[in-house]
Design a protein around this motif. Structure first.
Motif, PDB file in Angstrom:
ATOM      1  N   TYR A  49       0.707  -1.236  -0.202  1.00 36.24           N
ATOM      2  CA  TYR A  49       0.056   0.174  -0.012  1.00 36.24           C
ATOM      3  C   TYR A  49       0.805   1.381  -0.114  1.00 36.24           C
ATOM      4  O   TYR A  49       0.405   2.392  -0.544  1.00 36.24           O
ATOM      5  N   ASP A  50       2.070   1.258   0.582  1.00 35.50           N
ATOM      6  CA  ASP A  50       2.813   2.281   0.763  1.00 35.50           C
ATOM      7  C   ASP A  50       3.806   2.604  -0.409  1.00 35.50           C
ATOM      8  O   ASP A  50       4.476   3.890  -0.558  1.00 35.50           O
ATOM      9  N   ALA A  51       4.063   1.693  -0.962  1.00 30.84           N
ATOM     10  CA  ALA A  51       5.087   1.550  -2.164  1.00 30.84           C
ATOM     11  C   ALA A  51       4.682   0.668  -3.437  1.00 30.84           C
ATOM     12  O   ALA A  51       5.736  -0.097  -3.666  1.00 30.84           O
ATOM     13  N   LYS A  52       3.564   0.594  -3.942  1.00 28.82           N
ATOM     14  CA  LYS A  52       2.921  -0.003  -4.828  1.00 28.82           C
ATOM     15  C   LYS A  52       3.996   0.052  -6.079  1.00 28.82           C
ATOM     16  O   LYS A  52       4.248  -1.215  -6.310  1.00 28.82           O
ATOM     17  N   GLU A  53       4.421   0.900  -6.821  1.00 29.52           N
ATOM     18  CA  GLU A  53       5.058   1.026  -7.932  1.00 29.52           C
ATOM     19  C   GLU A  53       6.500   0.282  -7.639  1.00 29.52           C
ATOM     20  O   GLU A  53       6.980  -0.526  -8.661  1.00 29.52           O
ATOM     21  N   ALA A  54       7.258   0.490  -6.621  1.00 26.97           N
ATOM     22  CA  ALA A  54       8.583  -0.035  -6.367  1.00 26.97           C
ATOM     23  C   ALA A  54       8.272  -1.569  -5.966  1.00 26.97           C
ATOM     24  O   ALA A  54       9.300  -2.306  -6.435  1.00 26.97           O
ATOM     25  N   TYR A  55       7.220  -2.250  -5.237  1.00 24.16           N
ATOM     26  CA  TYR A  55       6.982  -3.327  -5.128  1.00 24.16           C
ATOM     27  C   TYR A  55       6.724  -3.948  -6.458  1.00 24.16           C
ATOM     28  O   TYR A  55       7.284  -5.247  -6.406  1.00 24.16           O
ATOM     29  N   ASP A  56       5.892  -3.574  -7.064  1.00 26.16           N
ATOM     30  CA  ASP A  56       5.662  -4.150  -8.473  1.00 26.16           C
ATOM     31  C   ASP A  56       6.901  -4.543  -9.406  1.00 26.16           C
ATOM     32  O   ASP A  56       7.084  -5.385  -9.800  1.00 26.16           O
ATOM     33  N   GLU A  57       7.935  -3.038  -9.142  1.00 24.79           N
ATOM     34  CA  GLU A  57       9.066  -3.534 -10.226  1.00 24.79           C
ATOM     35  C   GLU A  57       9.934  -4.517  -9.394  1.00 24.79           C
ATOM     36  O   GLU A  57      10.440  -5.274 -10.298  1.00 24.79           O
ATOM     37  N   LYS A  58      10.204  -4.497  -8.146  1.00 27.85           N
ATOM     38  CA  LYS A  58      10.800  -5.475  -7.503  1.00 27.85           C
ATOM     39  C   LYS A  58      10.401  -7.052  -7.735  1.00 27.85           C
ATOM     40  O   LYS A  58      11.229  -7.845  -8.028  1.00 27.85           O
ATOM     41  N   MET A  59       8.860  -7.127  -7.755  1.00 30.60           N
ATOM     42  CA  MET A  59       8.274  -8.574  -8.129  1.00 30.60           C
ATOM     43  C   MET A  59       8.804  -8.818  -9.350  1.00 30.60           C
ATOM     44  O   MET A  59       9.052 -10.078  -9.822  1.00 30.60           O
ATOM     45  N   ARG A  60       8.265  -7.877 -10.268  1.00 26.64           N
ATOM     46  CA  ARG A  60       8.416  -8.159 -11.945  1.00 26.64           C
ATOM     47  C   ARG A  60      10.003  -8.689 -12.138  1.00 26.64           C
ATOM     48  O   ARG A  60      10.248  -9.576 -12.807  1.00 26.64           O
ATOM     49  N   ASN A  61      10.940  -8.003 -11.621  1.00 25.80           N
ATOM     50  CA  ASN A  61      12.268  -8.374 -12.018  1.00 25.80           C
ATOM     51  C   ASN A  61      12.740  -9.648 -11.293  1.00 25.80           C
ATOM     52  O   ASN A  61      13.366 -10.420 -11.910  1.00 25.80           O
ATOM     53  N   PHE A  62      12.224  -9.802 -10.132  1.00 26.13           N
ATOM     54  CA  PHE A  62      12.456 -11.037  -9.453  1.00 26.13           C
ATOM     55  C   PHE A  62      11.739 -12.098 -10.217  1.00 26.13           C
ATOM     56  O   PHE A  62      12.527 -13.287 -10.457  1.00 26.13           O
ATOM     57  N   ILE A  63      10.834 -12.221 -10.582  1.00 23.31           N
ATOM     58  CA  ILE A  63      10.094 -13.297 -11.344  1.00 23.31           C
ATOM     59  C   ILE A  63      10.564 -13.503 -12.596  1.00 23.31           C
ATOM     60  O   ILE A  63      10.781 -14.644 -13.039  1.00 23.31           O
ATOM     61  N   GLU A  64      10.854 -12.287 -13.216  1.00 22.57           N
ATOM     62  CA  GLU A  64      11.643 -12.631 -14.708  1.00 22.57           C
ATOM     63  C   GLU A  64      13.007 -13.267 -14.764  1.00 22.57           C
ATOM     64  O   GLU A  64      13.382 -14.007 -15.456  1.00 22.57           O
ATOM     65  N   LYS A  65      13.652 -12.932 -13.590  1.00 21.69           N
ATOM     66  CA  LYS A  65      14.972 -13.572 -13.273  1.00 21.69           C
ATOM     67  C   LYS A  65      14.968 -14.898 -12.730  1.00 21.69           C
ATOM     68  O   LYS A  65      15.918 -15.736 -13.499  1.00 21.69           O
ATOM     69  N   HIS A  66      13.908 -15.378 -12.131  1.00 14.43           N
ATOM     70  CA  HIS A  66      13.956 -16.419 -11.380  1.00 14.43           C
ATOM     71  C   HIS A  66      13.104 -17.529 -11.944  1.00 14.43           C
ATOM     72  O   HIS A  66      13.300 -18.901 -11.922  1.00 14.43           O
ATOM     73  N   PHE A  67      11.818 -17.400 -12.198  1.00 14.06           N
ATOM     74  CA  PHE A  67      10.769 -18.249 -12.385  1.00 14.06           C
ATOM     75  C   PHE A  67      10.818 -19.180 -13.353  1.00 14.06           C
ATOM     76  O   PHE A  67      10.546 -20.348 -13.382  1.00 14.06           O
ATOM     77  N   ASN A  68      11.505 -18.642 -14.529  1.00 13.56           N
ATOM     78  CA  ASN A  68      11.644 -19.731 -15.458  1.00 13.56           C
ATOM     79  C   ASN A  68      13.036 -20.170 -15.468  1.00 13.56           C
ATOM     80  O   ASN A  68      13.400 -20.958 -16.535  1.00 13.56           O
ATOM     81  N   SER A  69      13.871 -20.041 -14.502  1.00 10.00           N
ATOM     82  CA  SER A  69      15.250 -20.468 -14.940  1.00 10.00           C
ATOM     83  C   SER A  69      15.756 -22.017 -14.372  1.00 10.00           C
ATOM     84  O   SER A  69      15.083 -22.208 -13.224  1.00 10.00           O
ATOM     85  N   ALA A  70      16.329 -22.431 -15.109  1.00 12.64           N
ATOM     86  CA  ALA A  70      16.365 -24.010 -14.716  1.00 12.64           C
ATOM     87  C   ALA A  70      17.449 -24.154 -13.519  1.00 12.64           C
ATOM     88  O   ALA A  70      17.620 -25.196 -13.184  1.00 12.64           O
ATOM     89  N   ASP A  71      17.940 -22.989 -13.393  1.00 14.66           N
ATOM     90  CA  ASP A  71      18.999 -22.963 -12.414  1.00 14.66           C
ATOM     91  C   ASP A  71      18.878 -22.451 -11.116  1.00 14.66           C
ATOM     92  O   ASP A  71      19.524 -22.086 -10.170  1.00 14.66           O
ATOM     93  N   ALA A  72      17.394 -22.049 -10.950  1.00 20.15           N
ATOM     94  CA  ALA A  72      16.782 -21.291  -9.820  1.00 20.15           C
ATOM     95  C   ALA A  72      17.094 -22.056  -8.502  1.00 20.15           C
ATOM     96  O   ALA A  72      17.120 -21.497  -7.651  1.00 20.15           O
ATOM     97  N   ASN A  73      17.138 -23.453  -8.584  1.00 25.59           N
ATOM     98  CA  ASN A  73      17.032 -24.183  -7.373  1.00 25.59           C
ATOM     99  C   ASN A  73      18.346 -24.312  -6.711  1.00 25.59           C
ATOM    100  O   ASN A  73      19.279 -24.356  -7.494  1.00 25.59           O
ATOM    101  N   VAL A  74      18.300 -24.399  -5.500  1.00 26.75           N
ATOM    102  CA  VAL A  74      19.786 -24.527  -4.754  1.00 26.75           C
ATOM    103  C   VAL A  74      20.337 -25.833  -5.110  1.00 26.75           C
ATOM    104  O   VAL A  74      19.852 -26.862  -5.228  1.00 26.75           O
ATOM    105  N   LYS A  75      21.655 -25.944  -5.478  1.00 20.18           N
ATOM    106  CA  LYS A  75      22.406 -27.252  -5.913  1.00 20.18           C
ATOM    107  C   LYS A  75      23.038 -27.658  -4.522  1.00 20.18           C
ATOM    108  O   LYS A  75      23.471 -27.109  -3.751  1.00 20.18           O
TER     109      LYS A  75
END
Length: 320
Positions: free
Chosen positions: A294-320
């Motif tokens: 509620y206090d930082a919607k735009e920054a929160y959205d941007e952080k989520m967007r970048n984190f999801i785009e970086k990790h969600f489809n990465s085959a290397d996301a899991n800890v080895k």
């Protein structure tokens, strides 16, 4: 002998007071409060009005009401809102203590459903919303229930689905506990917002806030005793994302308001430092408990967007 009898009587009286106080504390912390008192805090009143609008918008979309039974007989309910375009990507949004799926999580619907194109899944935890039960799980019971929903999604939509978890407060603790306890391979990413290190400490914070002369967690031991006897779990050991964080499998984004008094801000850093998986952190200056979006919607959205785009489809996301 008289002195001994007096001392024994005083000790018994003290024990009785502690047990009774523990029972009251257990009821306040661990028993669901379905009927809430009207809000008097203007900030909470405003959030309540925002929630009503968010709920109405979210539920105006085609959705399914789902339910399943747990092994201990609890009827769990959830709402499923499919994406506009068919996709194998799901987000499970998990609410917090004494709340419910729509009220706590509908503000994230435009981001996940409209922008990111995810199937949106909103469970009501046991003892909350439309689910049955009266005992609150503090994540210890809830992460097992979320695993039941994950199994349901895999069974219905196929083993090739991809799932991310986003939890707030107790829901954040639940998300972390799923991730820390051998999650299904379809679970790929976690966003936890203001989750606690363990429930024992949070109950202690709340107890000291309500009873100002209590300076230690002594009485919480009696609350925990009732929890173990009645609810069947340990606030300190079983409801402890920090205690199991060494086993975290998937990437985690840690979010916290820097003025959080209910789940103190330092807990976020403890969790972040203990996490061996890929991770990032986003903190919001001035935000109190569960108000970061509620206090930082735009920054929160941007952080989520970048984190999801970086990790969600990465085959290397899991800890080895």
């Amino acid at each position: 002998m008289t002195v001994i009898y007096i001392l024994i009587s005083l000790a018994l009286l003290f024990l009785i007071v502690c047990l009774v106080t523990g029972a009251i504390g257990f009821k306040m912390a661990c028993v669901s409060q379905r009927v809430k008192k009207p809000e008097t805090d203007p900030k909470r009143i405003l959030r309540g009005e925002i929630r009503k609008k968010n709920n109405a918008y979210m539920l105006s979309h085609p959705h399914e009401d789902l339910e399943l039974k747990t092994p201990d007989g609890i009827r769990l309910t959830a709402r499923y809102i499919p994406a506009e375009k068919e996709t194998k990507k799901f987000v499970i949004c998990i609410h917090g203590h004494n709340c419910n799926g729509p009220d706590e999580m509908s503000h994230l619907f435009p981001f996940y459903h409209n922008e990111m194109g995810f199937n949106y899944f909103l469970p009501d935890l046991r003892g909350h919303g439309r689910s049955s039960g009266s005992i609150i799980g503090f994540g210890a019971l809830d992460y097992k229930d979320i695993n039941l929903w994950i199994d349901y999604l895999i069974s219905r939509f196929g083993s090739d689905i991809e799932i991310m978890l986003h939890g707030i407060s107790m829901g954040a603790a639940t998300s972390m506990l799923v991730n820390n306890n051998n999650p299904a391979p379809q679970v790929r990413l976690v966003i936890e917002d203001c989750g606690f290190t363990n429930a024992f400490k949070v109950v202690g914070v709340k107890t000291r806030t309500m009873v100002s002369f209590l300076k230690t967690d002594f009485i919480v031991n009696f609350i925990n005793l009732h929890c173990k006897l009645i609810a069947g779990y340990d606030l300190k050991k079983d409801a402890s994302p920090l205690g199991t964080m060494k086993n975290a499998r998937n990437p985690v984004l840690f979010v916290h308001g820097e003025e959080d008094a209910l789940v103190p801000f330092p807990m976020c850093r403890e969790l972040y430092d203990a996490c061996p998986a890929e991770k990032d952190i986003f903190t919001v200056p001035g935000a109190v408990h569960a108000y970061s979006y509620y206090d930082a919607k735009e920054a929160y959205d941007e952080k989520m967007r970048n984190f999801i785009e970086k990790h969600f489809n990465s085959a290397d996301a899991n800890v080895k």
